[in-house]
Every structure is written in C-alpha cells, then in structure tokens.
Write a protein that holds these residues in place. Sequence first.
Motif, PDB file in Angstrom:
ATOM      1  N   PHE A 245     -16.819  -1.765  38.821  1.00  0.00           N
ATOM      2  CA  PHE A 245     -16.999  -0.648  37.858  1.00  0.00           C
ATOM      3  C   PHE A 245     -18.488  -0.690  37.272  1.00  0.00           C
ATOM      4  N   GLU A 246     -18.967  -2.114  36.786  1.00  0.00           N
ATOM      5  CA  GLU A 246     -20.433  -2.260  36.480  1.00  0.00           C
ATOM      6  C   GLU A 246     -21.161  -1.679  37.289  1.00  0.00           C
ATOM      7  N   THR A 247     -21.242  -1.956  38.625  1.00  0.00           N
ATOM      8  CA  THR A 247     -22.172  -1.486  39.484  1.00  0.00           C
ATOM      9  C   THR A 247     -21.974   0.140  39.589  1.00  0.00           C
ATOM     10  N   ALA A 248     -20.972   0.668  39.508  1.00  0.00           N
ATOM     11  CA  ALA A 248     -20.756   2.271  39.657  1.00  0.00           C
ATOM     12  C   ALA A 248     -21.178   2.755  38.335  1.00  0.00           C
ATOM     13  N   GLN A 249     -21.190   1.994  37.088  1.00  0.00           N
ATOM     14  CA  GLN A 249     -21.695   2.705  35.705  1.00  0.00           C
ATOM     15  C   GLN A 249     -22.953   2.799  35.868  1.00  0.00           C
ATOM     16  N   LYS A 250     -23.855   1.815  36.497  1.00  0.00           N
ATOM     17  CA  LYS A 250     -25.336   1.923  36.615  1.00  0.00           C
ATOM     18  C   LYS A 250     -25.851   3.012  37.667  1.00  0.00           C
ATOM     19  N   HIS A 251     -24.971   3.589  38.507  1.00  0.00           N
ATOM     20  CA  HIS A 251     -25.273   4.843  39.452  1.00  0.00           C
ATOM     21  C   HIS A 251     -24.517   5.999  39.161  1.00  0.00           C
ATOM     22  N   GLY A 252     -24.629   6.251  37.774  1.00  0.00           N
ATOM     23  CA  GLY A 252     -24.367   7.483  37.317  1.00  0.00           C
ATOM     24  C   GLY A 252     -22.814   7.336  36.496  1.00  0.00           C
ATOM     25  N   GLY A 253     -22.123   6.587  36.656  1.00  0.00           N
ATOM     26  CA  GLY A 253     -20.890   6.506  35.547  1.00  0.00           C
ATOM     27  C   GLY A 253     -21.096   6.389  34.291  1.00  0.00           C
ATOM     28  N   GLU A 254     -22.034   5.876  33.853  1.00  0.00           N
ATOM     29  CA  GLU A 254     -22.480   5.741  32.188  1.00  0.00           C
ATOM     30  C   GLU A 254     -22.354   6.965  31.672  1.00  0.00           C
ATOM     31  N   LYS A 255     -23.314   7.985  32.388  1.00  0.00           N
ATOM     32  CA  LYS A 255     -23.555   9.257  31.879  1.00  0.00           C
ATOM     33  C   LYS A 255     -21.978  10.100  31.607  1.00  0.00           C
ATOM     34  N   ILE A 256     -21.259   9.891  32.849  1.00  0.00           N
ATOM     35  CA  ILE A 256     -20.096  10.654  32.738  1.00  0.00           C
ATOM     36  C   ILE A 256     -19.206  10.137  31.569  1.00  0.00           C
ATOM     37  N   LEU A 257     -18.907   8.798  31.454  1.00  0.00           N
ATOM     38  CA  LEU A 257     -18.194   8.139  30.410  1.00  0.00           C
ATOM     39  C   LEU A 257     -18.593   8.491  29.032  1.00  0.00           C
ATOM     40  N   ALA A 258     -19.997   8.729  28.722  1.00  0.00           N
ATOM     41  CA  ALA A 258     -20.471   8.952  27.689  1.00  0.00           C
ATOM     42  C   ALA A 258     -20.145  10.483  27.391  1.00  0.00           C
ATOM     43  N   ALA A 259     -20.014  11.215  28.331  1.00  0.00           N
ATOM     44  CA  ALA A 259     -19.674  12.872  27.956  1.00  0.00           C
ATOM     45  C   ALA A 259     -18.278  12.740  27.791  1.00  0.00           C
ATOM     46  N   ASN A 260     -17.458  12.064  28.295  1.00  0.00           N
ATOM     47  CA  ASN A 260     -16.016  12.028  28.520  1.00  0.00           C
ATOM     48  C   ASN A 260     -15.310  10.721  28.493  1.00  0.00           C
ATOM     49  N   PRO A 261     -15.316  10.103  27.407  1.00  0.00           N
ATOM     50  CA  PRO A 261     -14.865   8.537  27.792  1.00  0.00           C
ATOM     51  C   PRO A 261     -13.355   8.456  28.385  1.00  0.00           C
ATOM     52  N   ASN A 262     -12.556   9.540  28.329  1.00  0.00           N
ATOM     53  CA  ASN A 262     -11.319   9.380  29.150  1.00  0.00           C
ATOM     54  C   ASN A 262     -11.314   9.867  30.297  1.00  0.00           C
ATOM     55  N   THR A 263     -12.421   9.970  30.953  1.00  0.00           N
ATOM     56  CA  THR A 263     -12.504  10.496  32.154  1.00  0.00           C
ATOM     57  C   THR A 263     -11.767   9.188  33.204  1.00  0.00           C
ATOM     58  N   SER A 264     -10.818   9.834  34.148  1.00  0.00           N
ATOM     59  CA  SER A 264     -10.107   8.855  34.973  1.00  0.00           C
ATOM     60  C   SER A 264     -10.950   8.224  36.047  1.00  0.00           C
ATOM     61  N   ILE A 265     -10.957   6.859  36.406  1.00  0.00           N
ATOM     62  CA  ILE A 265     -11.628   6.422  37.355  1.00  0.00           C
ATOM     63  C   ILE A 265     -10.686   5.872  38.465  1.00  0.00           C
ATOM     64  N   ASN A 266     -10.748   6.130  39.521  1.00  0.00           N
ATOM     65  CA  ASN A 266      -9.960   5.523  40.735  1.00  0.00           C
ATOM     66  C   ASN A 266     -10.690   4.616  41.795  1.00  0.00           C
ATOM     67  N   TYR A 267     -10.015   3.854  42.109  1.00  0.00           N
ATOM     68  CA  TYR A 267     -10.667   2.485  42.937  1.00  0.00           C
ATOM     69  C   TYR A 267      -9.803   2.673  44.412  1.00  0.00           C
ATOM     70  N   ARG A 268     -10.383   2.773  45.479  1.00  0.00           N
ATOM     71  CA  ARG A 268      -9.850   2.696  46.902  1.00  0.00           C
ATOM     72  C   ARG A 268     -10.746   1.807  47.680  1.00  0.00           C
ATOM     73  N   LEU A 269      -9.865   0.927  48.399  1.00  0.00           N
ATOM     74  CA  LEU A 269     -10.516  -0.399  49.191  1.00  0.00           C
ATOM     75  C   LEU A 269      -9.934   0.101  50.680  1.00  0.00           C
ATOM     76  N   SER A 270     -11.141   0.096  51.658  1.00  0.00           N
ATOM     77  CA  SER A 270     -10.762   0.317  52.999  1.00  0.00           C
ATOM     78  C   SER A 270     -11.957  -0.295  53.838  1.00  0.00           C
ATOM     79  N   TRP A 271     -11.431  -0.505  55.230  1.00  0.00           N
ATOM     80  CA  TRP A 271     -12.447  -1.144  55.963  1.00  0.00           C
ATOM     81  C   TRP A 271     -13.120  -0.020  56.930  1.00  0.00           C
ATOM     82  N   ASP A 272     -14.453  -0.100  56.876  1.00  0.00           N
ATOM     83  CA  ASP A 272     -15.366   0.870  57.611  1.00  0.00           C
ATOM     84  C   ASP A 272     -15.642   0.152  59.046  1.00  0.00           C
ATOM     85  N   ARG A 273     -14.951   0.810  60.154  1.00  0.00           N
ATOM     86  CA  ARG A 273     -15.110   0.143  61.564  1.00  0.00           C
ATOM     87  C   ARG A 273     -16.471   0.545  62.075  1.00  0.00           C
TER      88      ARG A 273
END
Length: 201
Positions: free
Chosen positions: A141-169
């Motif tokens: 989350f901290e990394t994503a915030q530094k790459h554009g997430g902060e601006k989105i949450l500043a505009a709308n703190p209730n924006t939903s955030i989804n996390y998905r984990l997968s293997w890239d072969r």
Amino acid sequence: MKKLFILIAALMIVVGCEDSSKPAVTEKPKPKGPELLTGRFGFYKMVVPAHTWARDAQPFSLESQVNSDSTGKDGKAAVWRAAFASPTMKATKPYSWSGTDAQDAPARGINPSSDGDYNPNNSNTQVFDPAFLKIDTDKVFETAQKHGGEKILAANPNTSINYRLSWDRNTSKLIWHVTYGDGKLGVEVDASSGEFIRIMK
C-alpha cells in the motif's frame, strides 16, 4: 436473647428465599467488531484448511474483497479469498476468510467453496511457492501510494483499494496487483522484494 437469635435466623431465611427467587441477570454478549488483516495474515489463515483438503495443495491466487467494513486502506481487509490447486487430485479449492459479520461479506471465519478442475497449463492457475511471499500488503500500500495512490485518496478518501496476488510465469515473479477504485489506478509490486514494477495500463 434466644428470641433475638431466632428472629435473626428467620430473617436470613426469608432474605435467602427472596434472593433465590430472582432470576440471574446475564449480560448480553457485545457484538464482535470487524477484524482487519493484511494479505499475508489472511492467506495463512487459509493454508491449514487447504492442506487438510489436500496434502500437496499449492496456492495460485490471493485477493482482498472490499466491503462495508473495509475499503482496503493501509493494506488491510475484512475479507480475503485464496485458491489452491492439488496436482495429485487434479482439482482446485477456493477458500475465503472473513473477519466481519457484515451482510456484504461471507460468514465470519474460514469458508471453503466447491472443488474445480485443475489444469497446470492454464495461465490463471499458476501455482506458487508461499516462500516467495515476503512483502505484505501494508508495505505494498505504501509503495502504491507513492506512485499515484496518494492523489486519488486525497481527492476521495473512501476510494476502494483491491489487492490481488498472482505468479507471473513470464518473469518468474510473484506480483501484487493494487487497483484503486474502478480501475482509476493500477500498480504492480514485487511480492518478494517490495520493489515497484510498473503502473498497470
């Protein structure tokens, strides 16, 4: 003096009878608040039941679910879903962990779903070794915030955030995919090193 003792004894019996006739007051249990977990903690809640289902169970996906108790902020969610595959059984098994009693979530605890077919050549069911999962979603989350997430949450703190984990072969990497809102921003983070990979288009 003897009469006084008899009177006191009689009063004690009466008081005792009155107390025993009163129903015991029981406090209603307080409703349990939501439990929010990061991805790794949610994942390991489901590992044990998966290995009970199949000894060779291997994970191929992990994903958070936004609900009324959690928007995914700080890398935490009240609901996590994982799916496992068993090569020997040629089957898959999805599980969910829920830490909430909210109506828009599965029942609190571990919830298994029906088995499915497993094809090791399917790109959507690429199993991975949990040892690669070293970086938890709070750091992601901290990394994503530094790459554009902060601006989105500043505009709308209730924006939903989804996390998905997968293997890239293709890259042989375990990757966290972080999505803000309905595709407003997507960020990929290496789940082993924590390094920023790219903005998803």
